[in-house]
Design a protein around this motif. Structure first.
Motif, short mmCIF file in Angstrom:
data_model
loop_
_atom_site.label_atom_id
_atom_site.label_comp_id
_atom_site.label_asym_id
_atom_site.label_seq_id
_atom_site.Cartn_x
_atom_site.Cartn_y
_atom_site.Cartn_z
N UNK A 132 0.84 -1.20 0.00
CA UNK A 132 0.00 0.00 0.00
C UNK A 132 0.87 1.25 0.00
N UNK A 133 1.91 1.26 0.84
CA UNK A 133 2.83 2.40 0.84
C UNK A 133 3.44 2.59 -0.53
N UNK A 134 3.82 1.48 -1.17
CA UNK A 134 4.42 1.55 -2.50
C UNK A 134 3.43 2.09 -3.52
N UNK A 135 2.21 1.58 -3.49
CA UNK A 135 1.20 2.02 -4.46
C UNK A 135 0.87 3.50 -4.31
N UNK A 136 0.86 3.98 -3.07
CA UNK A 136 0.50 5.37 -2.82
C UNK A 136 1.67 6.32 -3.02
N UNK A 137 2.85 5.78 -3.32
CA UNK A 137 4.01 6.64 -3.53
C UNK A 137 4.47 7.35 -2.27
N UNK A 162 6.69 5.97 0.05
CA UNK A 162 7.85 5.32 0.63
C UNK A 162 8.78 6.25 1.37
N UNK A 163 9.03 7.45 0.81
CA UNK A 163 9.96 8.39 1.44
C UNK A 163 9.31 9.20 2.54
N UNK A 164 7.99 9.07 2.69
CA UNK A 164 7.25 9.88 3.69
C UNK A 164 6.62 9.03 4.78
N UNK A 165 6.82 7.71 4.72
CA UNK A 165 6.12 6.81 5.65
C UNK A 165 6.47 7.07 7.10
N UNK A 166 7.68 7.56 7.38
CA UNK A 166 8.09 7.82 8.75
C UNK A 166 7.79 9.23 9.23
N UNK A 167 7.12 10.03 8.41
CA UNK A 167 6.82 11.41 8.78
C UNK A 167 5.49 11.52 9.51
#
Length: 243
Positions: free
Chosen positions: A132-137, A139-144
């Motif tokens: 889901x993280x990959x599909x939503x683009x 990846x670089x913001x998941x920890x924010x």
């Protein structure tokens, strides 16, 4: 991909009345509605027309005074609050105008929150979350945290949270209302991709352009459905939304 073409939602003779002072207000008035699996439906109408009340009932956030609401083969009206909460978690994803993210949780943690509440193991949560993280683009913001994200990114997180339990039904309430034009267009494109994958999509909006994109349009006035119109095959082809 979900099966399409068979009824997911069946509403029969549903009413909801509120008291405004001493005056009864018929927010939803003898509504009947069938929505098939895989449908893409917009609900429009002026303020006070009953759109939000209908959405709340479809989302099992409110209960009609009478009538029947069948969702995925179950009559939800006789359910108690706990049963509705479980069924809502299993069947329905929500996307709201104001995102409703938890400020102290990261984007990834917000998206996996329904899995945590359902008691899913950490390993299974990670397995479901990664695609889901990959599909939503994201990846670089998941920890924010949410306050470190743009409006469009926050809405994508909200969509990810809505998808994580693999719902049959996605309810979107003014999903582009707080977004700029480009971010709104990206969110609409994502929602329509999910619909093409088989999720039933119901969008409540004041935006005529957004409402017109759906294959089926409902208009409400004074608690009544006054228009229920399907696009013709030619209109669907012209809009580029052929399935």
């Amino acid at each position: 991909m979900a099966d399409t073409g068979s009824p997911l939602i069946r509403v029969q003779g549903v009413n909801k009345t509120f008291l405004l002072g001493d005056e009864p207000v018929h927010a939803v008035n003898n509504i009947g509605l069938i929505v098939n699996r895989g449908d893409y439906l917009s609900v429009m109408g002026p303020s006070g027309s009953g759109k939000s009340t209908l959405l709340n009932m479809l989302g099992l956030l409110d209960v009609p005074d009478n009538g029947e609401y069948w969702l995925a083969g179950a009559n939800t009206v006789p359910m108690d609050e706990e049963q509705r909460a479980v069924y809502r978690r299993e069947q329905i994803g929500f996307v709201f105008q104001s995102y409703h993210l938890v400020p102290r949780l990261t984007a990834a943690e917000n998206m996996e929150l329904p899995l945590m509440l359902a008691g899913i193991s950490p390993a299974e949560r990670r397995r479901r979350l990664a695609p889901i993280i990959d599909r939503l683009g994201l990846g670089s913001r998941a920890g924010h945290l949410p306050n470190q994200l743009s409006g469009g990114q926050r809405q994508r997180v909200a969509i990810g949270r809505a998808l994580i339990m693999k719902p049959n039904l996605l309810l979107a309430d003014e999903p582009t209302g707080n977004l700029d034009t480009q971010s709104g267009a990206e969110v609409v494109q994502l929602l329509e991709e999910l619909n093409r994958d088989g999720i039933t999509l119901v969008v409540v909006t004041h935006d005529a352009d957004l409402g017109a994109r759906a294959r089926r349009h409902i208009r409400m006035v004074d608690g009544l459905i006054v228009q229920d119109q399907m696009k013709t095959p030619a209109e669907i082809l012209q809009s580029g939304d052929a399935q």
